[in-house]
Every structure is written in structure tokens, then in C-alpha cells.
Design a protein around this motif. Structure first.
Motif, PDB file in Angstrom:
ATOM      1  N   THR A 327       1.149 -25.081 -28.941  1.00 23.92           N
ATOM      2  CA  THR A 327       0.517 -24.020 -29.717  1.00 23.92           C
ATOM      3  C   THR A 327       0.830 -22.627 -29.196  1.00 23.92           C
ATOM      4  O   THR A 327       1.096 -21.698 -29.973  1.00 23.92           O
ATOM      5  CB  THR A 327      -1.013 -24.229 -29.722  1.00 23.92           C
ATOM      6  N   TYR A 328       0.807 -22.440 -27.889  1.00 27.96           N
ATOM      7  CA  TYR A 328       0.831 -21.073 -27.354  1.00 27.96           C
ATOM      8  C   TYR A 328       2.232 -20.475 -27.351  1.00 27.96           C
ATOM      9  O   TYR A 328       2.384 -19.257 -27.530  1.00 27.96           O
ATOM     10  CB  TYR A 328       0.188 -21.063 -25.975  1.00 27.96           C
ATOM     11  N   ASN A 329       3.260 -21.286 -27.199  1.00 27.14           N
ATOM     12  CA  ASN A 329       4.624 -20.791 -27.397  1.00 27.14           C
ATOM     13  C   ASN A 329       4.832 -20.389 -28.851  1.00 27.14           C
ATOM     14  O   ASN A 329       5.504 -19.388 -29.144  1.00 27.14           O
ATOM     15  CB  ASN A 329       5.640 -21.852 -26.994  1.00 27.14           C
ATOM     16  N   SER A 417       1.506 -23.188 -21.839  1.00 27.38           N
ATOM     17  CA  SER A 417       0.709 -24.350 -21.440  1.00 27.38           C
ATOM     18  C   SER A 417       0.368 -25.197 -22.658  1.00 27.38           C
ATOM     19  O   SER A 417       0.298 -24.696 -23.784  1.00 27.38           O
ATOM     20  CB  SER A 417      -0.583 -23.882 -20.763  1.00 27.38           C
ATOM     21  N   LEU A 418       0.137 -26.468 -22.423  1.00 28.50           N
ATOM     22  CA  LEU A 418      -0.315 -27.355 -23.497  1.00 28.50           C
ATOM     23  C   LEU A 418      -1.734 -27.018 -23.919  1.00 28.50           C
ATOM     24  O   LEU A 418      -2.097 -27.132 -25.089  1.00 28.50           O
ATOM     25  CB  LEU A 418      -0.226 -28.812 -23.025  1.00 28.50           C
ATOM     26  N   VAL A 419      -2.572 -26.606 -22.970  1.00 28.98           N
ATOM     27  CA  VAL A 419      -3.998 -26.373 -23.246  1.00 28.98           C
ATOM     28  C   VAL A 419      -4.463 -25.069 -22.599  1.00 28.98           C
ATOM     29  O   VAL A 419      -3.863 -24.585 -21.636  1.00 28.98           O
ATOM     30  CB  VAL A 419      -4.870 -27.532 -22.701  1.00 28.98           C
ATOM     31  N   ALA A 420      -5.540 -24.517 -23.148  1.00 23.05           N
ATOM     32  CA  ALA A 420      -6.385 -23.496 -22.509  1.00 23.05           C
ATOM     33  C   ALA A 420      -5.736 -22.132 -22.305  1.00 23.05           C
ATOM     34  O   ALA A 420      -6.344 -21.259 -21.679  1.00 23.05           O
ATOM     35  CB  ALA A 420      -6.913 -24.007 -21.157  1.00 23.05           C
ATOM     36  N   ALA A 421      -4.544 -21.894 -22.836  1.00 24.90           N
ATOM     37  CA  ALA A 421      -3.949 -20.560 -22.670  1.00 24.90           C
ATOM     38  C   ALA A 421      -4.710 -19.503 -23.458  1.00 24.90           C
ATOM     39  O   ALA A 421      -4.656 -18.314 -23.107  1.00 24.90           O
ATOM     40  CB  ALA A 421      -2.478 -20.580 -23.078  1.00 24.90           C
ATOM     41  N   ARG A 474      -8.987 -27.380 -14.796  1.00 28.53           N
ATOM     42  CA  ARG A 474      -9.584 -26.557 -13.742  1.00 28.53           C
ATOM     43  C   ARG A 474      -8.512 -25.944 -12.850  1.00 28.53           C
ATOM     44  O   ARG A 474      -8.620 -24.786 -12.427  1.00 28.53           O
ATOM     45  CB  ARG A 474     -10.550 -27.389 -12.892  1.00 28.53           C
ATOM     46  N   ARG A 475      -7.474 -26.709 -12.553  1.00 26.96           N
ATOM     47  CA  ARG A 475      -6.408 -26.189 -11.694  1.00 26.96           C
ATOM     48  C   ARG A 475      -5.662 -25.045 -12.373  1.00 26.96           C
ATOM     49  O   ARG A 475      -5.309 -24.049 -11.721  1.00 26.96           O
ATOM     50  CB  ARG A 475      -5.442 -27.316 -11.332  1.00 26.96           C
ATOM     51  N   TYR A 476      -5.417 -25.174 -13.659  1.00 34.17           N
ATOM     52  CA  TYR A 476      -4.779 -24.084 -14.406  1.00 34.17           C
ATOM     53  C   TYR A 476      -5.679 -22.853 -14.423  1.00 34.17           C
ATOM     54  O   TYR A 476      -5.247 -21.728 -14.153  1.00 34.17           O
ATOM     55  CB  TYR A 476      -4.445 -24.563 -15.819  1.00 34.17           C
ATOM     56  N   ASN A 503       0.781 -30.485 -13.156  1.00 31.23           N
ATOM     57  CA  ASN A 503      -0.305 -31.140 -13.885  1.00 31.23           C
ATOM     58  C   ASN A 503       0.111 -31.603 -15.275  1.00 31.23           C
ATOM     59  O   ASN A 503      -0.732 -32.004 -16.082  1.00 31.23           O
ATOM     60  CB  ASN A 503      -1.504 -30.198 -13.966  1.00 31.23           C
ATOM     61  N   GLY A 504       1.414 -31.541 -15.554  1.00 35.63           N
ATOM     62  CA  GLY A 504       1.933 -32.092 -16.804  1.00 35.63           C
ATOM     63  C   GLY A 504       1.523 -31.347 -18.050  1.00 35.63           C
ATOM     64  O   GLY A 504       1.494 -31.938 -19.140  1.00 35.63           O
ATOM     65  N   ILE A 505       1.216 -30.049 -17.926  1.00 35.64           N
ATOM     66  CA  ILE A 505       0.792 -29.298 -19.116  1.00 35.64           C
ATOM     67  C   ILE A 505       1.702 -28.106 -19.403  1.00 35.64           C
ATOM     68  O   ILE A 505       1.379 -27.274 -20.245  1.00 35.64           O
ATOM     69  CB  ILE A 505      -0.678 -28.832 -18.999  1.00 35.64           C
ATOM     70  N   TYR A 506       2.825 -28.026 -18.725  1.00 37.61           N
ATOM     71  CA  TYR A 506       3.802 -26.972 -19.020  1.00 37.61           C
ATOM     72  C   TYR A 506       4.574 -27.341 -20.285  1.00 37.61           C
ATOM     73  O   TYR A 506       4.935 -28.494 -20.503  1.00 37.61           O
ATOM     74  CB  TYR A 506       4.769 -26.802 -17.854  1.00 37.61           C
TER      75      TYR A 506
END
Length: 519
Positions: A327-329, A417-421, A474-476, A503-506
């Protein structure tokens, strides 16, 4: 960086004055084009802080140095509070663990805040060892911590004996909001204790669980009406997802043209939901919009669904990712494709109230805002509102964020990121623009699907209504907040990307291409 520093200093000055800064406005506009959508490292290489919690955190070290030893634990409790406010969650959890070990020495006046932060730390981390640590330090104190029954019953038996089941209205609503018997019990026994939000949400849930479409529409319209919003005309329970059945008339727009609004939508494998999501955007009272929709390599019939709507409405512009990228890209790419003076976003499984854009534009104009978000109600496929552990159903909706285009000349682009950007983006807006320019409109302007297909429900990526946030999120959050607080000389973009990759979310940026509607 000198030019960037000069530019941000001018923006900050204009924000503090709340008005134009004369001839410097021309320079702001000119330089803003040069600094449009910079990477975070460039922005955070400049010491530029407007948000109050970030200012307080930056002053914390100086405060510690001037604090007597007897006051250190008081200050640490306040430090923990600031850490969770700026989303340095892992640091927050670590400080709380340390404070638990120091519990007998914490001044009595700070204990109330300490217990509230302790409870929050357990809910966010879901770490039973934190409860055991408190038990070892002071078993009697642990009995003062209450948890809702549905969370309490997941604890080991010995901890269940040590911790109290909460009986507040908030805890009972959380425990019982998703069963018909529970909803009826809350409405019957908590009269006078429920907030309007809880009463309205539970009444909506009763209609949903009884599968009464007329009553459901009545309750939903009562809810919307309490915020001065128009209602829906019909709903039914024959489909697998109530949001797909909502029909709402479009009332006349109550404001003059405020300029073009660009709505950016990304879509991945959403053939069952993207239709009603786009319909709700086409049905907005504010008509001067462009809807930029990008299919992110879907493996279902999402793209044909999008093209069907594009054929019906020339305001829809269709794109597809050159390769699945998240989504964020897509947002970063489509912001460059957009033409609007305002930019906002929408998810492919959410329903927007017809007055969403109009309400946000009015609020921004009245309050002099650069950034405005709304609230939403998460609903399950059966139409029942989801209550969270704080007893609330009307939540901050980060995806609803509407920004003036110029914001992207101050705030960095979205992280890959895959999430939370979007959560990081909103935090950046607060830090760099300040709370007076970034506000939440307290109206539920969206209904968001709380389904198993959502990334907030995916294993390893959860952000649950019981307060739990998955470790990868949380780490992101921790590393990105560290960059905001410490600057990019200490925490680089490469450091943040490394955490995303670990964390596999890049998600690598691939770019987008336009799709002609008749293809």
C-alpha cells in the motif's frame, strides 16, 4: 541541508504565527517543490520539533540531570508515559519492567499512573512474564490490576487467582459486545453507566445479532444523526458482508468548492469489497474529486471490478503496480500522479459516509489545519461494531487522513513497509507540524471491515482490539520513533529498513503504470 533547514524554519515560523509570513511565503512555496516527498533521513537530519510530546522527550535528559535522586522514579514514570505517546513501544515496555522492579520505592503520588501504564504494557505486549515479575515484587499490589474476563481467562491458573476480573462498564462492554446474550445483559444491567457511544454501539450490535435489517438501519441512522450526519436508506443481511449492502442517498453538499481532492486507493485481492469501497467514494457529497486506484498484482478479479467503476465515473483513474509492492509504495507513486490541493486515502474494504470529505474539509478550514483524520467504527462482516479494551468503538482512523498537498514538502514520504507506515506518517505530521495543525475530527465517518483478511488480523502482524500489538509491528514502531526523536545522524534510513527486512515487512518499490478503462 542548509536550504532544507531554512525552509523548515520558515514553515515552523508560519505555523507558530498561524498566518502568512509576508514575502517569505513565496520562498516557502518555491523551496517546497524542491523538498517534495523527501526520504525520512533528509527530514530528520534537521532538528525540527513542533509536537509537544516530542519536545518534552527531547528535554527529558536535561530534566533528569536536574532531578534529585528521590525524584528519579517519578521522572521515570513520566518518561514511560512519553515513550508510549511517541510510539517507542519497546523502550516503553523496558522502562515499565524496570519500574516494576523498583515498585516499593516509587512515590505514592506516582503509583496510580504507574499501574495504568503497567496494565497498558501488559495488554500491548501480551507478556505474562511481566505479570509474574509484578507478582514476585509485590503479590498484593497485583490484585489491584483488573483485566476483562475474556483476557483474564487466558492467563495461567495461578495468575488468574492473583488478578482481579474487572467489573467496570468498559470491561463488561468489551467482554460482551459480540454475543446477543451479552449485549442484552449490558443494555439491561448497565443503564446509566453506559456512554452514548456504548449505548449506540450495543444497540447496533443487538440489531445485527438479531439479523433485523430495519432495526439495524434505524440504529445506524440514529448513530449517524447524533453527529449531524445523514443516514442510510437500506441494509440487508443476505450477503456475507453487511457493508456491501449499505445504500445511502447523497444529500446536497453544504460547502463551496474547496479545490480538487485526490483520493488514493490501493487494492490487493479485494474483488468482494473494492466495489462498495469505490461506490462510497463516488457517492460523496463533495464532488470535486479524483479517485486514483491501483491494483497491486491481485490474483482475483479486483482489476475488472475497478475498471467497471472507472467506466461509470470519469473521475476514477486506474493504475497497476509493475510488481506487488504494498500500500505505502503505491501511495508514494500516486501522490506524484495526483493533482489535488488535498490528498486523502481509502482502503479497498472500507465504506465511507457520503459526507466524509465535506466534513473533513469544513473542519480543516474552521480550525486552520494542515492534517485532519476522522474516526471510524470497525464492524465485523455481520455488521456488529467491534469494541476495544478501553470500552470504545469509535476509533482514530489513520487511513482517513486528509492533508494539504504542501504537507508533503514538510513530512517525509511513506516508508516501504507492509504495515503501519501510515501510523508513522501521522506521527511525523504531529512532530513536524504540531498538534494545533494536526487534529482528529470526532465523528465516525467510515465503517471499516474487521475481517480475517485484514493485515491487522494476520498472524504475526496483529493489532487486536484487546490491545495487543504484534512484535514485528512494535519493532518497526520503535526504530522509526527513534529516528524521529534522535535524528537521522544516529538512526539512519538504512537502520530502519534493516529492521523492516529482519521482520519480513519490507516491500521494494516497483512503480505503477496507468490502465485504460476499456482494456
Amino acid at each position: 541541508m542548509d536550504r532544507l533547514h531554512q525552509y523548515l524554519d520558515l514553515v515552523k515560523r508560519r505555523g507558530e504565527l498561524g498566518r502568512s509570513v509576508g514575502s517569505a511565503d513565496f520562498l516557502i512555496e518555491y523551496l517546497g517543490q524542491e523538498f517534495f516527498m523527501l526520504p525520512p533521513a533528509d527530514v530528520y537530519s534537521v532538528d525540527f520539533v513542533a509536537g509537544k510530546f516530542y519536545r518534552q522527550l527531547s528535554e527529558w535528559g536535561q530534566r533528569v540531570r536536574s532531578t534529585s535522586r528521590a525524584q528519579e522514579l517519578d521522572v521515570l514514570v513520566e518518561y514511560a508515559y512519553l515513550l508510549q505517546k511517541v510510539q517507542m513501544i519497546e523502550s516503553f515496555l523496558g522502562v515499565i519492567r524496570y519500574l516494576v522492579c523498583q515498585l516499593p520505592s516509587i512515590p505514592e503520588e506516582s503509583l496510580g499512573k504507574m499501574f495504568r501504564l503497567f496494565r497498558l504494557a501488559f495488554l500491548v505486549g501480551g507478556d505474562v512474564s511481566l505479570l509474574r515479575l509484578m507478582w514476585q515484587v509485590d503479590a498484593e499490589v497485583l490484585s489491584y490490576v483488573t483485566l476483562p474476563q475474556t483476557i483474564h481467562q487466558t492467563l495461567p491458573a495461578d495468575l488468574q487467582d492473583a488478578i482481579t476480573v474487572g467489573e467496570s462498564a468498559d470491561e463488561q462492554v468489551f467482554d460482551r459486545h459480540n454475543s446477543l446474550a451479552g449485549v442484552r445483559r449490558c443494555l439491561a444491567t448497565l443503564d446509566g453507566q453506559l456512554t452514548d457511544e456504548q449505548y449506540q454501539g450495543l444497540s447496533l450490535n443487538q440489531a445485527a445479532l438479531e439479523k433485523d435489517p430495519a432495526r439495524y438501519a434505524e440504529q445506524l441512522n440514529h448513530l449517524f444523526g447524533s453527529f449531524g450526519l445523514s443516514g442510510v436508506s437500506s441494509v440487508d443481511f443476505t450477503s456475507d458482508n453487511v457493508l456491501s449492502s449499505l445504500r445511502a442517498p447523497t444529500p446536497d453538499c453544504g460547502i463551496d468548492d474547496q479545490g480538487l481532492v485526490s483520493i488514493i486507493v490501493s487494492c490487493f485481492n479485494a474483488e468482494d469489497t473494492v466495489g462498495y469501497a469505490l461506490s462510497s467514494l463516488r457517492n460523496q457529497t463533495y464532488r470535486n474529486v479524483e479517485i486514483l486506484v491501483c491494483d497491486d498484482g491481485s490474483e482475483d478479479n479486483s482489476l475488472p471490478q475497478i475498471l467497471t467503476h472507472a467506466a461509470l465515473d470519469s473521475r476514477i483513474k486506474v493504475f497497476r503496480s509493475l510488481k506487488n509492492q504494498g500500500t505505502y509504495n503505491i501511495r508514494n507513486a500516486l501522490i506524484h500522479e495526483s493533482k489535488g490541493q488535498y490528498i486523502t486515502f481509502h482502503d479497498s474494504d472500507d465504506w465511507a459516509h457520503p459526507q466524509k470529505l465535506e466534513e473533513q474539509l469544513v473542519f480543516m478550514a474552521e480550525e486552520g489545519l494542515e492534517v485532519c483524520s476522522a474516526r471510524w467504527i470497525r464492524v465485523d462482516p455481520a455488521g456488529a461494531a467491534v469494541f476495544f479494551v478501553d470500552g470504545r468503538a469509535y476509533r482514530f482512523c489513520v487511513v482517513s487522513t486528509m492533508v494539504k498537498r504542501s504537507v508533503f514538502s514538510v513530512v517525509p514520504r511513506f516508508r516501504p513497509s507492509l504495515v503501519a507506515a501510515d501510523t508513522e506518517f501521522h506521527a511525523s505530521c504531529v512532530k513536524l507540524l504540531g498538534e494545533s495543525r494536526v487534529q482528529i475530527l470526532n465523528k465516525p465517518l467510515l465503517l471499516g471491515l474487521w475481517g480475517e483478511g485484514s493485515l491487522t488480523r494476520a498472524e504475526g502482524l496483529k493489532a487486536e482490539n484487546n490491545g495487543y500489538v504484534a512484535e514485528r509491528r512494535r519493532r518497526y514502531s520503535e526504530i522509526s520513533a527513534r529516528q524521529q526523536v534522535l535524528g537521522s545522524q544516529i538512526v539512519t534510513d538504512e537502520d530502519v529498513v534493516d529492521v523492516l527486512k529482519e521482520n519480513g515487512i519490507y516491500r521494494a518499490f516497483s512503480g505503477v503504470e496507468a490502465v485504460v478503462a476499456n482494456q
